[in-house]
Design an enzyme around this catalytic site. Structure first.
Site, PDB file in Angstrom:
ATOM      1  N   THR A  90      -3.574  19.957  15.305  1.00 23.60           N
ATOM      2  CA  THR A  90      -4.715  20.847  15.558  1.00 23.60           C
ATOM      3  C   THR A  90      -5.510  21.103  14.279  1.00 23.60           C
ATOM      4  OG1 THR A  90      -3.389  21.916  17.259  1.00 23.60           O
ATOM      5  CG2 THR A  90      -5.325  23.111  16.509  1.00 23.60           C
ATOM      6  N   VAL A  91      -4.827  21.509  13.210  1.00 24.44           N
ATOM      7  CA  VAL A  91      -5.548  21.871  11.984  1.00 24.44           C
ATOM      8  C   VAL A  91      -5.953  20.621  11.197  1.00 24.44           C
ATOM      9  CG1 VAL A  91      -5.512  23.284   9.893  1.00 24.44           C
ATOM     10  CG2 VAL A  91      -4.252  24.041  11.908  1.00 24.44           C
ATOM     11  N   LYS A 126       2.777  28.908   6.923  1.00 27.68           N
ATOM     12  CA  LYS A 126       3.170  30.319   6.750  1.00 27.68           C
ATOM     13  C   LYS A 126       4.690  30.495   6.750  1.00 27.68           C
ATOM     14  CE  LYS A 126       2.022  30.098  11.437  1.00 27.68           C
ATOM     15  NZ  LYS A 126       1.040  30.233  12.475  1.00 27.68           N
ATOM     16  N   GLU A 128      -4.824  29.532   1.671  1.00 26.99           N
ATOM     17  CA  GLU A 128      -5.726  30.412   2.428  1.00 26.99           C
ATOM     18  C   GLU A 128      -5.481  30.308   3.936  1.00 26.99           C
ATOM     19  OE1 GLU A 128      -8.559  32.626   1.280  1.00 26.99           O
ATOM     20  OE2 GLU A 128      -7.784  33.151   3.252  1.00 26.99           O
ATOM     21  N   GLY A 178      -6.267  32.306   9.962  1.00 32.54           N
ATOM     22  CA  GLY A 178      -7.215  31.217  10.214  1.00 32.54           C
ATOM     23  C   GLY A 178      -8.469  31.282   9.360  1.00 32.54           C
ATOM     24  N   ILE A 233     -10.449  33.658   8.457  1.00 28.74           N
ATOM     25  CA  ILE A 233     -10.793  34.852   7.660  1.00 28.74           C
ATOM     26  C   ILE A 233     -10.333  34.636   6.214  1.00 28.74           C
ATOM     27  CG2 ILE A 233     -10.485  37.345   7.398  1.00 28.74           C
ATOM     28  CD1 ILE A 233      -9.595  37.457  10.326  1.00 28.74           C
ATOM     29  N   ASP A 235       5.875  35.416  13.660  1.00 24.46           N
ATOM     30  CA  ASP A 235       4.688  34.819  13.037  1.00 24.46           C
ATOM     31  C   ASP A 235       3.899  35.896  12.282  1.00 24.46           C
ATOM     32  OD1 ASP A 235       2.551  32.455  13.146  1.00 24.46           O
ATOM     33  OD2 ASP A 235       1.504  34.301  13.653  1.00 24.46           O
ATOM     34  N   LYS A 264       3.211  36.356   8.109  1.00 26.01           N
ATOM     35  CA  LYS A 264       1.878  36.520   7.522  1.00 26.01           C
ATOM     36  C   LYS A 264       1.797  37.830   6.738  1.00 26.01           C
ATOM     37  CE  LYS A 264      -0.323  33.870  11.228  1.00 26.01           C
ATOM     38  NZ  LYS A 264      -0.863  33.992  12.586  1.00 26.01           N
TER      39      LYS A 264
HETATM   40  N1  HSE Z   1       0.269  31.041  16.559  1.00 27.17           N
HETATM   41  C1  HSE Z   1      -0.598  31.584  15.562  1.00 27.17           C
HETATM   42  C2  HSE Z   1      -1.355  32.756  16.149  1.00 27.17           C
HETATM   43  C3  HSE Z   1      -1.542  30.513  15.078  1.00 27.17           C
HETATM   44  O1  HSE Z   1      -1.360  32.884  17.386  1.00 27.17           O
HETATM   45  O2  HSE Z   1      -1.905  33.560  15.412  1.00 27.17           O
HETATM   46  C4  HSE Z   1      -2.310  30.880  13.852  1.00 27.17           C
HETATM   47  O3  HSE Z   1      -1.497  31.182  12.761  1.00 27.17           O
END
Ligand code: HSE
Length: 421
Positions: free
Chosen positions: A16-17, A106, A130, A135, A137, A201, A205
């Site tokens: 994806t990225v 991350k 970053e 994402g 921001i 997740d 972060k």
């Molecule tokens: N799974 C993550 C989210 C993707 O939903 O924020 C972006 O880090």
């Protein structure tokens, strides 16, 4: 511009990225060249499957051999594979060959960020991350540069797009499973979505942001982590009736020489700055001593927003404008965060009488019931009760919840969401 300097990217991962990065470089290559004098090209791109269709990606660049990416004349290695291994090995290999590295990883940064930054500093190369948080921001950049002269008091954010998307859809009347399925189809969720919905997740972060904001490394397991699994559509509607939205919130606070970090569901008044953040959007509210409150908002997940963050690091490094690496030199002690006394409690009732027994059990344990909303099924039989309650002593609430469960008054896990102060 004829005298543009070639800058070669070795790309690890084209999902994806990674696919978004290739698309973005193709789209904006001449704009970047004009702005910076740097002409970005890809040397090789590591993929797992050579046969998969990748529109816009030159098949001749694809390889399944990491060495052909890392050790093949590139100036910078961009790691977009994710996960701990083999990503960590690839990054260490690239650093040892004096390559600059940019990553969106991350999980790896939350676990091993300080040591990777240290390795980059020892090799005299740059290390950009970053894209690891929020994402599109530019929050890492803001903490590293724009707010550099500030002491940061706190960070409050919506850091997981999937949780925010699910909770937004539930406000529209969807149930949890359907909302999660949509988030997966749209590509926001992790390949293992429990990382999103159980809060890990967001915890990763928050740890990455906090190490930057509070200038120190933070031990693993220091983030009090709760997810949104137990939240039902009825809870979201009850919250709304009382003027609140349920959000999955990450909070880091500096408390003298310590920090507290927690992620979990919280009720925010609809007037709160973060209450209007919907769908896969993220937001971060930084409270800094000089700048005051600064709010960052935007797309926290998705192909091009994340690629935008990766590209900003690549361009900064290519143009030698990146700030010096800040390698944490001290460890930060953590302490439990302070929560308010008011909570929302949601119970799926085991039988009709439980709508009376549950509030009286709470009261008898020392928890004050402020209001209760009973919902019924299509046949008019009560099936859910949502309660706002004050528990000045947290232990009283825990005791009441155990008793309610032991007496079989409710089914499944109750929803427990603190009202944000
Ligand atoms: N799974 C993550 C989210 C993707 O939903 O924020 C972006 O880090």
């Amino acid at each position: 511009m004829s005298d543009a300097r070639q800058y070669k990217i070795g790309l690890l991962g084209c999902g994806t990225v990674g696919g978004g990065l290739v698309e973005l470089v193709n789209r904006n290559r001449s704009l970047i060249r004009e702005r910076t004098g740097v002409d970005l090209t890809f040397t090789r791109i590591l993929v797992r499957n050579l046969d998969r269709e990748r529109p816009g990606v030159d098949r001749n660049l694809l390889t399944v051999h990491p060495e052909k990416v890392i050790n093949n004349g590139c100036d910078i290695v961009v790691e977009l594979i994710g996960g701990l291994e083999p990503a960590r090995g690839f990054i260490r290999n690239a650093l040892s060959r004096h390559k600059h590295v940019v990553t969106a990883n991350k999980a790896l940064l939350a676990l091993d960020g300080s040591s990777l930054l240290g390795a980059a500093a020892r090799e005299g190369v740059q290390f950009g991350f970053e894209a690891s948080v929020c994402g599109g921001i530019p929050i890492i950049h803001a903490l590293q540069n724009g707010l550099r002269g500030n002491k940061i008091h706190s960070i409050t954010g919506i850091l997981n797009g999937t949780c925010n998307y699910i909770l937004s859809r539930m406000e529209d009347g969807f149930d949890f499973a359907d909302a999660l399925r949509e988030a997966q189809q749209k590509g926001f969720a992790e390949s293992d979505p429990s990382l999103d919905i159980d809060g890990d997740d967001a915890a990763q972060k928050l740890k990455i942001l906090s190490e930057l904001a509070f200038d120190g490394s933070i031990g693993s397991g220091s983030v009090e982590t709760r997810g949104i699994r137990e939240i039902k559509a009825g809870d979201v509607l009850n919250a709304s009736r009382h003027g609140y939205v349920i959000k999955h919130i990450a909070i880091a606070e500096a408390r003298e020489e310590r920090v507290s970090l927690r992620v979990g569901p919280a009720l925010l008044p609809k007037s709160h700055q973060l209450a209007a953040v919907r769908d896969e959007n993220n937001a971060v509210l930084v409270n800094a001593d000089a700048a005051g409150e600064v709010l960052f908002y935007g797309k926290g997940a998705g192909s091009l927003p994340s690629a935008s963050a990766v590209l900003s690091d690549v361009i900064e490094i290519a143009t030698q404008r990146k700030a010096d690496l800040r390698v944490p030199t001290r460890s930060l002690d953590t302490v439990q965060g302070k929560e308010g006394n008011r909570s929302y409690l949601g119970f799926t009732v085991a039988h009709a009488n439980a709508v009376f027994s549950i509030p009286s059990m709470l009261e008898s344990c020392g928890v004050s019931v402020i209001s209760s909303d009973v919902s019924s099924d299509n046949a008019g039989k009560p099936n859910h009760i949502g309660i706002f309650a004050d528990a000045p002593v947290k232990r009283a609430l825990r005791t009441a919840l155990h008793s309610i469960s032991d007496l079989g008054l409710s089914q499944g896990k109750p929803t427990v969401v603190t009202v944000a102060c």
